[in-house]
Design a protein around this motif. Sequence first.
Motif, PDB file in Angstrom:
ATOM      1  N   GLU A 132      46.035  31.826  30.168  1.00  0.00           N
ATOM      2  CA  GLU A 132      45.069  31.700  31.256  1.00  0.00           C
ATOM      3  C   GLU A 132      44.354  33.048  31.471  1.00  0.00           C
ATOM      4  O   GLU A 132      44.872  34.098  31.093  1.00  0.00           O
ATOM      5  CB  GLU A 132      45.779  31.283  32.547  1.00  0.00           C
ATOM      6  CG  GLU A 132      46.428  29.908  32.497  1.00  0.00           C
ATOM      7  CD  GLU A 132      45.416  28.792  32.383  1.00  0.00           C
ATOM      8  OE1 GLU A 132      44.309  28.935  32.944  1.00  0.00           O
ATOM      9  OE2 GLU A 132      45.716  27.788  31.714  1.00  0.00           O
ATOM     10  N   PRO A 133      43.154  33.018  32.057  1.00  0.00           N
ATOM     11  CA  PRO A 133      42.475  34.292  32.363  1.00  0.00           C
ATOM     12  C   PRO A 133      43.386  35.231  33.143  1.00  0.00           C
ATOM     13  O   PRO A 133      44.117  34.808  34.036  1.00  0.00           O
ATOM     14  CB  PRO A 133      41.277  33.839  33.200  1.00  0.00           C
ATOM     15  CG  PRO A 133      40.984  32.456  32.719  1.00  0.00           C
ATOM     16  CD  PRO A 133      42.337  31.852  32.425  1.00  0.00           C
ATOM     17  N   GLN A 134      43.356  36.494  32.767  1.00  0.00           N
ATOM     18  CA  GLN A 134      44.228  37.505  33.359  1.00  0.00           C
ATOM     19  C   GLN A 134      43.460  38.342  34.373  1.00  0.00           C
ATOM     20  O   GLN A 134      42.299  38.684  34.156  1.00  0.00           O
ATOM     21  CB  GLN A 134      44.787  38.416  32.269  1.00  0.00           C
ATOM     22  CG  GLN A 134      45.620  37.695  31.231  1.00  0.00           C
ATOM     23  CD  GLN A 134      46.889  37.116  31.803  1.00  0.00           C
ATOM     24  OE1 GLN A 134      47.781  37.856  32.225  1.00  0.00           O
ATOM     25  NE2 GLN A 134      46.995  35.791  31.814  1.00  0.00           N
ATOM     26  N   ARG A 135      44.132  38.673  35.467  1.00  0.00           N
ATOM     27  CA  ARG A 135      43.537  39.543  36.479  1.00  0.00           C
ATOM     28  C   ARG A 135      43.807  40.988  36.078  1.00  0.00           C
ATOM     29  O   ARG A 135      44.965  41.407  35.983  1.00  0.00           O
ATOM     30  CB  ARG A 135      44.114  39.244  37.863  1.00  0.00           C
ATOM     31  CG  ARG A 135      43.695  37.886  38.398  1.00  0.00           C
ATOM     32  CD  ARG A 135      44.386  37.568  39.730  1.00  0.00           C
ATOM     33  NE  ARG A 135      44.069  38.537  40.754  1.00  0.00           N
ATOM     34  CZ  ARG A 135      42.960  38.524  41.494  1.00  0.00           C
ATOM     35  NH1 ARG A 135      42.063  37.571  41.304  1.00  0.00           N
ATOM     36  NH2 ARG A 135      42.748  39.442  42.428  1.00  0.00           N
ATOM     37  N   LYS A 137      42.359  45.263  36.281  1.00  0.00           N
ATOM     38  CA  LYS A 137      41.566  46.223  37.037  1.00  0.00           C
ATOM     39  C   LYS A 137      40.556  46.875  36.105  1.00  0.00           C
ATOM     40  O   LYS A 137      40.912  47.514  35.123  1.00  0.00           O
ATOM     41  CB  LYS A 137      42.472  47.287  37.669  1.00  0.00           C
ATOM     42  CG  LYS A 137      41.748  48.201  38.655  1.00  0.00           C
ATOM     43  CD  LYS A 137      42.732  49.114  39.372  1.00  0.00           C
ATOM     44  CE  LYS A 137      42.017  49.956  40.432  1.00  0.00           C
ATOM     45  NZ  LYS A 137      42.957  50.847  41.147  1.00  0.00           N
ATOM     46  N   ILE A 142      39.057  44.356  40.621  1.00  0.00           N
ATOM     47  CA  ILE A 142      39.946  43.408  39.952  1.00  0.00           C
ATOM     48  C   ILE A 142      39.099  42.238  39.449  1.00  0.00           C
ATOM     49  O   ILE A 142      38.390  41.596  40.220  1.00  0.00           O
ATOM     50  CB  ILE A 142      41.042  42.890  40.902  1.00  0.00           C
ATOM     51  CG1 ILE A 142      41.898  44.055  41.419  1.00  0.00           C
ATOM     52  CG2 ILE A 142      41.916  41.854  40.189  1.00  0.00           C
ATOM     53  CD1 ILE A 142      42.687  44.756  40.345  1.00  0.00           C
ATOM     54  N   GLU A 143      39.166  41.986  38.134  1.00  0.00           N
ATOM     55  CA  GLU A 143      38.387  40.904  37.543  1.00  0.00           C
ATOM     56  C   GLU A 143      39.317  39.938  36.813  1.00  0.00           C
ATOM     57  O   GLU A 143      40.384  40.319  36.346  1.00  0.00           O
ATOM     58  CB  GLU A 143      37.362  41.456  36.550  1.00  0.00           C
ATOM     59  CG  GLU A 143      36.299  42.357  37.156  1.00  0.00           C
ATOM     60  CD  GLU A 143      35.280  42.809  36.123  1.00  0.00           C
ATOM     61  OE1 GLU A 143      35.325  42.293  34.968  1.00  0.00           O
ATOM     62  OE2 GLU A 143      34.441  43.665  36.460  1.00  0.00           O
ATOM     63  N   GLU A 144      38.869  38.667  36.714  1.00  0.00           N
ATOM     64  CA  GLU A 144      39.561  37.696  35.881  1.00  0.00           C
ATOM     65  C   GLU A 144      38.914  37.727  34.500  1.00  0.00           C
ATOM     66  O   GLU A 144      37.711  37.552  34.366  1.00  0.00           O
ATOM     67  CB  GLU A 144      39.478  36.290  36.478  1.00  0.00           C
ATOM     68  CG  GLU A 144      40.493  36.040  37.576  1.00  0.00           C
ATOM     69  CD  GLU A 144      40.761  34.557  37.790  1.00  0.00           C
ATOM     70  OE1 GLU A 144      40.004  33.735  37.217  1.00  0.00           O
ATOM     71  OE2 GLU A 144      41.702  34.226  38.519  1.00  0.00           O
ATOM     72  N   VAL A 145      39.725  37.945  33.471  1.00  0.00           N
ATOM     73  CA  VAL A 145      39.207  38.116  32.125  1.00  0.00           C
ATOM     74  C   VAL A 145      39.845  37.090  31.190  1.00  0.00           C
ATOM     75  O   VAL A 145      41.069  36.948  31.148  1.00  0.00           O
ATOM     76  CB  VAL A 145      39.496  39.544  31.598  1.00  0.00           C
ATOM     77  CG1 VAL A 145      39.000  39.696  30.166  1.00  0.00           C
ATOM     78  CG2 VAL A 145      38.863  40.582  32.499  1.00  0.00           C
ATOM     79  N   ASP A 146      39.004  36.384  30.447  1.00  0.00           N
ATOM     80  CA  ASP A 146      39.481  35.463  29.417  1.00  0.00           C
ATOM     81  C   ASP A 146      39.707  36.283  28.145  1.00  0.00           C
ATOM     82  O   ASP A 146      38.775  36.862  27.587  1.00  0.00           O
ATOM     83  CB  ASP A 146      38.436  34.379  29.158  1.00  0.00           C
ATOM     84  CG  ASP A 146      38.933  33.306  28.201  1.00  0.00           C
ATOM     85  OD1 ASP A 146      39.925  33.553  27.486  1.00  0.00           O
ATOM     86  OD2 ASP A 146      38.320  32.219  28.149  1.00  0.00           O
TER      87      ASP A 146
END
Length: 289
Positions: A132-135, A137, A142-146
């Motif tokens: 799953e997309p990871q949170r 920094k 803080i971003e959600e990244v695929d």
Amino acid sequence: MKREEVLMEALPYIQKFYGKTIVIKLGGHAMVDQNILETVIRDAVLLRYVGMKVVLVHGGGPEITAKMQAMGKEPKFVGGLRITDAETLEIAQMVLVGKINDGIVSLIANCGTCAVGISGNDGNLLIARKMEPQRVKVGEVIEEVDLGQVGEIEEVNPKVLHCLLAQDYIPVVAPIGIDRQGQSLNINADTAAAEIAIALQAFKLVSLTDVDGVMDADRTKIFHRLTLAEAERMIAEGVISGGMIPKLEGCMKAVKNGVEGAHVVNGNRPHNLLLELFTDEGVGTMLTL
């Protein structure tokens, strides 16, 4: 200490470990320095000849990055995590399975024993799902990244490893998994080693890395022995941080699920693997219940 004293100190450990399974994760500088890798492989073969069942799991991040750059593709990282698109995964498979894995098998053969190189795809060894997309920094945000074609392990099917170990082969595992639709996924090598150790009900898990073990906040003291409770407290307090966290989390999960001892050892120093396993004091960090 005299040589004969070293050998006698090792004797009770050799007796205790005889017939037991040990999973060794090869990582850090050993994966790019041929001399270090050869020394580690000789030590692993010695373990095999004194009666242990040895499984090697390897990473290869630096070599993947170097191959990508050589092919004109710039690696992409977000918050320190690699983004693995389809082309990057293809390159990772080429490096991990086609180069590194084959090279380790050849080194083991040069030491007089037999190994078989496999990936997590073989025999459905590592069944995974896309992460799953990871949170993470990024700067101060803080971003959600695929992360792309990166997997987390759902199931380990160790039958192929049991078959190889029963025939006295050393399995060498590249951390590529497969999902239930037949798609390959890149797997973190520390995670793969821990899950394989659990599935095999291994006696030991050893993570070879570039640092001397788990250290205090000032990086002046090595903790040679840690309990799960102590390790969890040190992570919560920020004493353990950065890249040591995923290594230690894999070790912690292994110990929680039946592996008697999990070790973090500096693989760059000659014969540290043997000194950690066969001496009273050890040289790295051993995690236990």
